[in-house]
Design a protein around this motif. Structure first.
Motif, PDB file in Angstrom:
ATOM      1  N   SER A  70      38.134  17.583  33.959  1.00  0.00           N
ATOM      2  CA  SER A  70      38.031  18.615  34.987  1.00  0.00           C
ATOM      3  C   SER A  70      36.848  18.313  35.901  1.00  0.00           C
ATOM      4  O   SER A  70      35.709  18.275  35.443  1.00  0.00           O
ATOM      5  N   PRO A  71      37.084  18.107  37.191  1.00  0.00           N
ATOM      6  CA  PRO A  71      35.967  17.865  38.105  1.00  0.00           C
ATOM      7  C   PRO A  71      35.134  19.128  38.259  1.00  0.00           C
ATOM      8  O   PRO A  71      35.624  20.243  38.101  1.00  0.00           O
ATOM      9  N   GLY A  72      33.870  18.952  38.542  1.00  0.00           N
ATOM     10  CA  GLY A  72      33.009  20.106  38.730  1.00  0.00           C
ATOM     11  C   GLY A  72      31.618  19.855  38.209  1.00  0.00           C
ATOM     12  O   GLY A  72      31.285  18.776  37.712  1.00  0.00           O
TER      13      GLY A  72
ATOM     14  N   LYS B 178      29.235  19.337  32.942  1.00  0.00           N
ATOM     15  CA  LYS B 178      29.586  18.104  32.249  1.00  0.00           C
ATOM     16  C   LYS B 178      30.424  18.383  31.011  1.00  0.00           C
ATOM     17  O   LYS B 178      31.204  17.528  30.573  1.00  0.00           O
ATOM     18  N   ARG B 179      30.259  19.573  30.424  1.00  0.00           N
ATOM     19  CA  ARG B 179      31.010  19.911  29.213  1.00  0.00           C
ATOM     20  C   ARG B 179      32.517  19.814  29.430  1.00  0.00           C
ATOM     21  O   ARG B 179      33.262  19.602  28.478  1.00  0.00           O
ATOM     22  N   SER B 180      32.955  19.997  30.679  1.00  0.00           N
ATOM     23  CA  SER B 180      34.393  19.992  30.972  1.00  0.00           C
ATOM     24  C   SER B 180      34.882  18.653  31.501  1.00  0.00           C
ATOM     25  O   SER B 180      36.061  18.515  31.832  1.00  0.00           O
ATOM     26  N   ARG B 181      34.007  17.673  31.582  1.00  0.00           N
ATOM     27  CA  ARG B 181      34.407  16.359  32.085  1.00  0.00           C
ATOM     28  C   ARG B 181      33.757  15.243  31.262  1.00  0.00           C
ATOM     29  O   ARG B 181      33.258  14.252  31.790  1.00  0.00           O
ATOM     30  N   CYS B 182      33.777  15.435  29.947  1.00  0.00           N
ATOM     31  CA  CYS B 182      33.174  14.449  29.057  1.00  0.00           C
ATOM     32  C   CYS B 182      34.074  14.212  27.848  1.00  0.00           C
ATOM     33  O   CYS B 182      35.070  14.905  27.637  1.00  0.00           O
ATOM     34  N   ILE B 183      33.697  13.219  27.063  1.00  0.00           N
ATOM     35  CA  ILE B 183      34.394  12.905  25.822  1.00  0.00           C
ATOM     36  C   ILE B 183      33.651  13.550  24.661  1.00  0.00           C
ATOM     37  O   ILE B 183      32.451  13.318  24.465  1.00  0.00           O
TER      38      ILE B 183
ATOM     39  N   ASN C 109      38.939   9.629  39.134  1.00  0.00           N
ATOM     40  CA  ASN C 109      37.742   9.453  39.972  1.00  0.00           C
ATOM     41  C   ASN C 109      36.546  10.227  39.421  1.00  0.00           C
ATOM     42  O   ASN C 109      35.804  10.878  40.157  1.00  0.00           O
ATOM     43  N   LEU C 110      36.371  10.148  38.104  1.00  0.00           N
ATOM     44  CA  LEU C 110      35.250  10.796  37.436  1.00  0.00           C
ATOM     45  C   LEU C 110      34.469   9.761  36.624  1.00  0.00           C
ATOM     46  O   LEU C 110      35.047   8.768  36.156  1.00  0.00           O
ATOM     47  N   PRO C 111      33.171   9.964  36.430  1.00  0.00           N
ATOM     48  CA  PRO C 111      32.397   9.063  35.578  1.00  0.00           C
ATOM     49  C   PRO C 111      32.757   9.274  34.102  1.00  0.00           C
ATOM     50  O   PRO C 111      33.140  10.371  33.695  1.00  0.00           O
TER      51      PRO C 111
ATOM     52  N   TYR D 147      35.435  23.106  45.955  1.00  0.00           N
ATOM     53  CA  TYR D 147      36.219  22.405  44.942  1.00  0.00           C
ATOM     54  C   TYR D 147      35.734  22.775  43.546  1.00  0.00           C
ATOM     55  O   TYR D 147      36.532  23.046  42.635  1.00  0.00           O
ATOM     56  N   GLU D 148      34.409  22.786  43.369  1.00  0.00           N
ATOM     57  CA  GLU D 148      33.837  23.134  42.066  1.00  0.00           C
ATOM     58  C   GLU D 148      34.114  24.593  41.718  1.00  0.00           C
ATOM     59  O   GLU D 148      34.395  24.928  40.570  1.00  0.00           O
ATOM     60  N   ILE D 149      34.039  25.475  42.723  1.00  0.00           N
ATOM     61  CA  ILE D 149      34.307  26.895  42.483  1.00  0.00           C
ATOM     62  C   ILE D 149      35.750  27.099  42.050  1.00  0.00           C
ATOM     63  O   ILE D 149      36.030  27.868  41.120  1.00  0.00           O
TER      64      ILE D 149
END
Length: 252
Positions: A30-32, A35-40, A65-67, A140-142
């Motif tokens: 999930s972009p935003g 980090k908790r929502s876009r990590c492993i 397109n996320l790190p 976008y984040e909102i």
């Protein structure tokens, strides 16, 4: 207090609206800002080799397109993972603490009187907009934050403080699953800090949680965040820590 279950609940509270499982790794896409929502979160046992899983995860992040970020907690199954990532050049960053308190032990004695009005915003789309506006998020984040809250199976409750001049000065979001309440997105506008607004809001949310039957509260806070003092006055204490790892250009 079952810390393993507490970690599961905290992951549920930040459950991404986009993600997949890769051989025991819960991969948030999930972009935003969060980090908790876009990590492993490598929470469960794996049956394949590390290199194969890492390649699959990196492909997923490239496609969105996320790190590629790893969240390292005491509960990861592969105890060698942190050292493996370090060897590969994944740097450790943003260490944080998980703090918790049994609500039967919470302390309210330190609170001072504050001239303010606490307002519950029932519309999660509006609440996400208010939180994002106060954090400086882009649209976008909102939108991503609103989507995650609306999809959550837990009870999401957003509360705000308006001062005597009707200015929205502080925010906090509680997310309740079973008898455990998590406190997220606590913040006060810079020009209005150190006036007791955050403490009054947190006290309100804890009292609401107690009345609803919650028995444990938790929150996540950066290790160097001075707001820890506010939380610890209520009785919150560190129960475990975690950190992130990513390649240097992605450590954000």
């Amino acid at each position: 207090m079952n810390l393993h279950r507490l970690e599961e609940i905290s992951q549920n509270a930040s459950r991404p609206d986009r993600g997949l499982m890769i051989d025991g790794w819960s991969v948030g896409l999930s972009p935003g800002l969060a980090k908790r929502s876009r990590c492993i979160n490598p929470f469960y046992p794996s049956t394949r080799g590390f290199d194969e899983n890492l390649a699959a995860a990196k492909n997923a992040y490239t496609a969105t397109n996320l790190p590629c970020l790893f969240r390292i907690t005491p509960f990861i199954c592969d105890r060698t993972l942190d050292d493996r990532l370090n060897t590969l050049g994944y740097v450790k960053f943003d260490p944080a603490l998980v703090q918790a308190v049994r609500l039967s032990d919470v302390c309210f004695d330190h609170l001072r009187s504050v001239a303010a009005h606490i307002f519950h915003q029932p519309d999660l789309g509006t609440a996400a907009h208010w939180v994002g506006e106060m954090r400086g998020d882009d649209t976008y984040e909102i939108a991503g934050l609103a989507a995650r809250w609306k999809l959550s199976v837990a009870n999401v409750s957003a509360d705000f403080v308006f001062n005597a001049n009707s200015v929205r000065v502080a925010r906090s979001v509680s997310i309740t699953e079973e008898d455990v309440v998590g406190i997220f997105d606590v913040g006060t506008l810079a020009a209005h800090r150190n006036r007791g607004y955050a403490g009054a809001l947190l006290a309100h949310q804890l009292k609401v949680a107690i009345a609803a039957g919650a028995t444990v509260a938790y929150l996540q806070v950066a290790a160097d965040n001075p707001a820890r003092q506010t939380y610890e006055r209520f009785g919150f204490r560190t129960v475990y820590d975690y950190w992130y790892r990513a390649l240097p250009d992605d450590a954000r």
